[in-house]
Design a protein around this motif. Structure first.
Motif, PDB file in Angstrom:
ATOM      1  N   LEU A  19       1.988  -4.836  14.348  1.00 33.44           N
ATOM      2  CA  LEU A  19       1.783  -4.547  15.756  1.00 33.44           C
ATOM      3  C   LEU A  19       1.057  -3.206  15.870  1.00 33.44           C
ATOM      4  CD1 LEU A  19       5.448  -5.254  16.875  1.00 33.44           C
ATOM      5  CD2 LEU A  19       3.565  -6.866  16.943  1.00 33.44           C
ATOM      6  N   PHE A  20      -0.038  -3.216  16.635  1.00 31.68           N
ATOM      7  CA  PHE A  20      -0.740  -1.962  16.893  1.00 31.68           C
ATOM      8  C   PHE A  20      -0.109  -1.252  18.081  1.00 31.68           C
ATOM      9  CE2 PHE A  20      -4.014  -4.313  14.627  1.00 31.68           C
ATOM     10  CZ  PHE A  20      -4.533  -3.350  13.802  1.00 31.68           C
TER      11      PHE A  20
ATOM     12  N   ARG B 102      -5.333  -0.259  10.935  1.00 28.01           N
ATOM     13  CA  ARG B 102      -4.071  -0.751  10.363  1.00 28.01           C
ATOM     14  C   ARG B 102      -2.981  -0.592  11.416  1.00 28.01           C
ATOM     15  NH1 ARG B 102      -6.622  -2.931   7.498  1.00 28.01           N
ATOM     16  NH2 ARG B 102      -6.972  -2.855   5.260  1.00 28.01           N
ATOM     17  N   PRO B 103      -2.049  -1.548  11.501  1.00 30.87           N
ATOM     18  CA  PRO B 103      -1.038  -1.495  12.560  1.00 30.87           C
ATOM     19  C   PRO B 103      -0.020  -0.388  12.317  1.00 30.87           C
ATOM     20  CG  PRO B 103      -0.570  -3.278  11.064  1.00 30.87           C
ATOM     21  CD  PRO B 103      -1.867  -2.702  10.612  1.00 30.87           C
ATOM     22  N   LEU B 104       0.601   0.049  13.405  1.00 32.39           N
ATOM     23  CA  LEU B 104       1.610   1.102  13.290  1.00 32.39           C
ATOM     24  C   LEU B 104       2.932   0.555  12.793  1.00 32.39           C
ATOM     25  CD1 LEU B 104       2.274   4.030  13.746  1.00 32.39           C
ATOM     26  CD2 LEU B 104       2.828   3.508  16.105  1.00 32.39           C
ATOM     27  N   ARG B 105       3.245  -0.651  13.229  1.00 31.58           N
ATOM     28  CA  ARG B 105       4.478  -1.275  12.737  1.00 31.58           C
ATOM     29  C   ARG B 105       4.082  -2.496  11.929  1.00 31.58           C
ATOM     30  NH1 ARG B 105       9.077   1.132  15.803  1.00 31.58           N
ATOM     31  NH2 ARG B 105      10.177   0.272  14.054  1.00 31.58           N
ATOM     32  N   LEU B 106       4.580  -2.530  10.704  1.00 35.62           N
ATOM     33  CA  LEU B 106       4.182  -3.595   9.782  1.00 35.62           C
ATOM     34  C   LEU B 106       5.425  -4.386   9.398  1.00 35.62           C
ATOM     35  CD1 LEU B 106       1.522  -4.322   8.157  1.00 35.62           C
ATOM     36  CD2 LEU B 106       2.604  -3.173   6.247  1.00 35.62           C
ATOM     37  N   PHE B 107       5.316  -5.708   9.454  1.00 42.57           N
ATOM     38  CA  PHE B 107       6.437  -6.538   9.022  1.00 42.57           C
ATOM     39  C   PHE B 107       6.403  -6.670   7.510  1.00 42.57           C
ATOM     40  CE2 PHE B 107       5.789  -7.999  13.379  1.00 42.57           C
ATOM     41  CZ  PHE B 107       7.061  -7.798  13.864  1.00 42.57           C
TER      42      PHE B 107
ATOM     43  N   ALA C 139       0.809  -1.214   0.000  1.00 45.23           N
ATOM     44  CA  ALA C 139       0.000   0.000   0.000  1.00 45.23           C
ATOM     45  C   ALA C 139       0.847   1.270   0.000  1.00 45.23           C
ATOM     46  CB  ALA C 139      -0.925   0.014   1.212  1.00 45.23           C
ATOM     47  N   VAL C 140       2.121   1.133   0.338  1.00 45.31           N
ATOM     48  CA  VAL C 140       2.986   2.307   0.414  1.00 45.31           C
ATOM     49  C   VAL C 140       4.237   2.044  -0.398  1.00 45.31           C
ATOM     50  CG1 VAL C 140       4.334   3.763   1.939  1.00 45.31           C
ATOM     51  CG2 VAL C 140       2.153   2.898   2.703  1.00 45.31           C
TER      52      VAL C 140
ATOM     53  N   ARG D  78       7.477 -15.845  18.117  1.00 44.15           N
ATOM     54  CA  ARG D  78       8.848 -15.689  18.594  1.00 44.15           C
ATOM     55  C   ARG D  78       9.038 -16.371  19.951  1.00 44.15           C
ATOM     56  NH1 ARG D  78      10.546  -9.522  16.768  1.00 44.15           N
ATOM     57  NH2 ARG D  78      10.405  -9.910  14.561  1.00 44.15           N
TER      58      ARG D  78
END
Lengths: 510, 276
Positions: free
Chosen positions: A508-509, A409-414, A380-381, A437
């Motif tokens: 991760l949100f 949408r999460p703030l940190r995206l893998f 998307a980006v 993990r």
């Protein structure tokens, strides 16, 4: 003009040994002489002779293996060194160079002086050189084969090449043999025949070559590098090696370059500094900018940043005898009226900051973000180089968020979703517990699924539909997980056993 | 004593006074966070043109800390119109460790991704240098420096440099430390952020707004505290979460508000002492 540096490998060695030396290469499944030095030529050896015959003629001959990659590398290095005479240097492999010296001659005191300087410097480095100057590139090349040092005036090309043998033209071996069999030994003999006969027998390519050698037509050479828009340079009688002098020289050159560009209202987008070392090595350092640069101090600062951050620092060796600064890409500068709110000024400052950072750590490491028209989260980006897309990013339209909703949408995206182990109460329901993990998280709340279908119109190998869940664990951490594939449709039973779907952690949100 | 020497002495004394009694003359511009108690403790809000540290003690808390930093940066950038750009500097490998900051995520938080320039530095040294450069630029609103793990390079000298650069330009420096222990530094405030539960609500109601358990462990010019904060995406403000049993964590106001007029030791010594 052409410099044919023939027999370079052998001639380098001969200085050390002064014994006949030859370079051999495997051709037609036999070792044949590829190049040889003068001592070997005097013994009657010749290019193409098998090695066994050469050994029979002269048992003490020194033999070296041919290394064509190293030869090409050496030719490139010589071409880089020749850049000091003219920016238009073209390669003519395997061992020739074309230099377009139009308009450069007066800087070196005339054609003869320039040729002496060039040949002298190359000979001192241990290369065998033959050079000639003529109106067309092919004519000059033809002359280097048999008339070293010849300078032909405009219009006299035909007279100069007529007495030379046809092999000097550099045509294919079959053509040369054919001409010799036809009794045409010199270029003059061939030129006297009607052109249509020659074309019918040897092809139009050969006729064109012949005409160019006779000065009746010209083919452009293709220089190694495009001609920069502006060049300024400084030569030193004594080589300089100290950092102080080098940076002072760059500052002075930057001021000269800016003055030259300002006359035509141009600003530089790409700058190259070239350092010519006395021992022939040439180092090029380039700097890109996001907006046209019109101030000398900016150029100076960009190069200081770049030189500071070089992983392989500038090595002056015995010193540089020529430093050149060129603007290889320029743009017309639009003069902007400064606004009272200084918004334009701020944008300029930001662009200058980006240029400085990019000069030090590389343009690809400074990015702005552009929205893409897709539903697939990781696509998307688009991260685009900030130097070139700053304006586009400032005016990009991002999808508006839904009022009153929590973040969807999460703030940190893998970038690469990580596979997790999941226990779900119902097969197509949200997870109850998962391991990510090596830590187990018990899900307290879950919302979903949000179904994201893959783009079938572009998929090479069809990816599965994803069911995304927002979940919160007992510690309050919020995650974005998805199950790969729709239950019972994309994930079907195989051999009577249910296939476990794959789950992935994607973000991760906060 | 000659007049010249007296003058020199006087000017030196003046210098020392200015360095030591920084607190007296210290009245930076501040921006309210929106959380009333926190703003009261911070004497009006987050100091602009200063350096602030946000720690995520474990790697899995990194998203919460990132959200908190994004909120602080959003508040800092919103002080002036037009909004100033935000420079986000991070190391390459943090993308693998805890994911890259997602622009869709930022815009879901109510922040504008148009104003973000990301720098992917190869190591801590180049990240620090880039941060100092960015802070020196007047056009930048805030700089976020994201560092993973313990970084030796981020010592007192480095943080002093960042603080001075931030003071000179007025840009706010936010240092996001993930999986790291607090070290002595010259930061104006230091926060330890963890994720907090969403407030209890009916399962069908909208949940999942960012809620932080924000612990202010150091405040150069005031007391410390601990609050549960919610980031309100629509208003771009922090606030108290609705229907949350406050206070979940006791707010330890164990440090008295310090008297500003008292002469103190040097900046470096003071911060080291406080940490110890």
């Amino acid at each position: 003009m052409v410099t044919g540096s023939r027999e370079e490998n052998a001639s380098k060695q001969v200085k050390a040994f002064s014994e006949p030396s030859i370079v051999v290469a495997r051709q037609n499944n036999a070792l044949q002489i590829f190049a040889l030095d003068d001592a070997a030529a005097r013994l009657g050896l010749d290019v193409g002779l098998p090695l066994a015959n050469a050994r029979a003629i002269c048992p003490e001959v020194q033999v070296y293996d041919a290394d064509e990659a190293a030869d090409a590398h050496a030719l490139n290095a010589i071409a880089a060194w020749c850049d000091r005479f003219t920016p238009l240097v073209a390669l003519d492999p395997p061992y020739g160079l074309f230099l377009d010296i139009t308009g450069c001659v007066h800087l070196f005191g005339g054609e003869a002086a320039m040729m002496r300087l060039l040949c002298g410097a190359l000979t001192a480095q241990g290369f065998a050189v033959s050079a000639a100057i003529a109106g067309t590139a092919v004519c000059a090349r033809t002359l280097t084969r048999y008339a070293h040092g010849r300078i032909v005036r405009a219009g006299e090309e035909a007279d100069a090449v007529r007495p030379l043998p046809v092999s000097a033209l550099g045509a294919e071996a079959a053509v040369v043999t054919g001409l010799r069999r036809a009794g045409l030994k010199t270029i003059g003999d061939v030129a006297d025949r009607a052109r249509h006969e020659i074309t019918a027998r040897f092809g139009a390519g050969f006729t064109a070559l012949l005409e160019q050698a006779l000065g009746q037509g010209d083919a452009p050479i293709s220089p190694r590098q495009p001609l920069p828009d502006y060049i300024v340079e400084k030569r030193f009688a004594e080589p300089v090696a100290t950092e102080v002098v080098i940076s002072a020289t760059l500052s002075g050159l930057a001021a000269m370059l800016v003055a030259a560009m300002a006359q035509q209202g141009k600003g530089a987008r790409r700058l190259e500094a070239r350092f010519f070392r006395t021992d022939g090595a040439v180092r090029t350092i380039a700097v890109d900018t996001g907006q046209p640069v019109t101030r000398g101090e900016v150029i100076d600062r960009l190069f200081r940043e770049r030189l500071d951050a070089l992983s392989d620092p500038l090595d002056p060796g015995f010193g540089f005898d020529l430093i050149r600064l060129s603007a290889s890409r320029t743009e017309i500068v639009v003069q902007q009226q400064r606004d009272l709110d200084a918004n334009v000024h701020d944008n300029d400052e930001l662009a200058a900051l980006i240029d400085r950072i990019a000069a030090r750590i590389g343009g690809k490491r400074v990015v702005v973000h552009l929205p893409q028209d897709t539903h697939i989260p990781e696509r998307a980006v688009l991260a685009a180089a900030a130097q070139h897309h700053l304006a586009a990013a400032a005016h990009a339209v991002w999808p508006a968020r839904a009022e009153g909703e929590p973040p969807l949408r999460p703030l940190r995206l893998f970038e690469r979703p990580e596979q997790i182990k999941v226990i779900a109460q119902v097969p197509d329901g949200p997870p109850a517990r998962f391991v990510w993990r090596r830590a187990t998280h018990a899900v307290v709340r879950a919302e979903g699924p949000e179904r994201v279908a893959m783009e079938w119109w572009r998929a090479e190998n069809a990816a599965l539909t994803r069911d995304y869940f927002r979940v919160e664990d007992e510690a309050g951490l919020r995650f974005w997980l998805y199950r790969d594939g729709l239950y019972d449709r994309e994930i079907v039973q195989q051999e009577g056993r249910a296939v476990q779907p794959n789950w992935f952690m994607h973000g991760l949100f906060a | 004593m000659t007049g010249a020497r007296t003058n020199t002495l006087a000017s030196l004394r003046g210098n020392i006074e200015r360095i030591e009694a920084h607190g007296e003359a210290y009245s930076p511009r501040r921006v309210a966070l929106g959380h009333a108690d926190a703003d009261a403790t911070l004497q009006g809000g987050l100091a602009l043109g200063a350096m602030h540290e946000v720690f995520a003690e474990a790697g899995r808390q990194s998203a919460a800390a990132t959200g908190f930093v994004a909120g602080l940066a959003g508040r800092a950038a919103a002080t002036k119109l037009p909004h100033r750009p935000l420079v986000w500097i991070r190391q390459d490998f943090t993308e693998i460790e805890s994911g890259a900051v997602s622009m869709s995520g930022l815009s879901e938080l109510g922040l504008d991704p148009c104003l973000l320039v990301t720098v992917r530095a190869a190591d801590v040294d180049s990240a620090l240098r880039t941060a100092a450069d960015a802070l020196a630029c007047d056009a930048v609103g805030a700089v976020v420096l994201e560092v993973w793990g313990g970084a030796r390079q981020l010592d007192l000298v480095a943080s002093r440099k960042l603080t001075l650069a931030a003071q000179a330009s007025g840009a706010t420096c936010l240092v996001l430390r993930m999986a790291a222990e607090p070290q002595p530094s010259t930061a104006e405030t230091r926060w330890i952020v963890r994720a907090a539960h969403s407030p209890p609500a009916a399962p069908w109601s909208a949940w999942g707004a960012p809620v932080f358990d924000a612990q202010l462990v150091r405040n150069r010019h005031g007391p410390v505290g601990r609050w549960i904060m919610e980031w309100k995406c629509d208003e771009c403000l922090f606030g108290k979460p609705a229907a949350y049993p406050q206070p979940v964590a006791a707010a330890p106001a164990h440090r008295p508000h310090q008297a500003p007029a008292r002469a103190r030791g040097s900046v470096f010594k003071r911060s080291g002492h406080r940490f110890a």
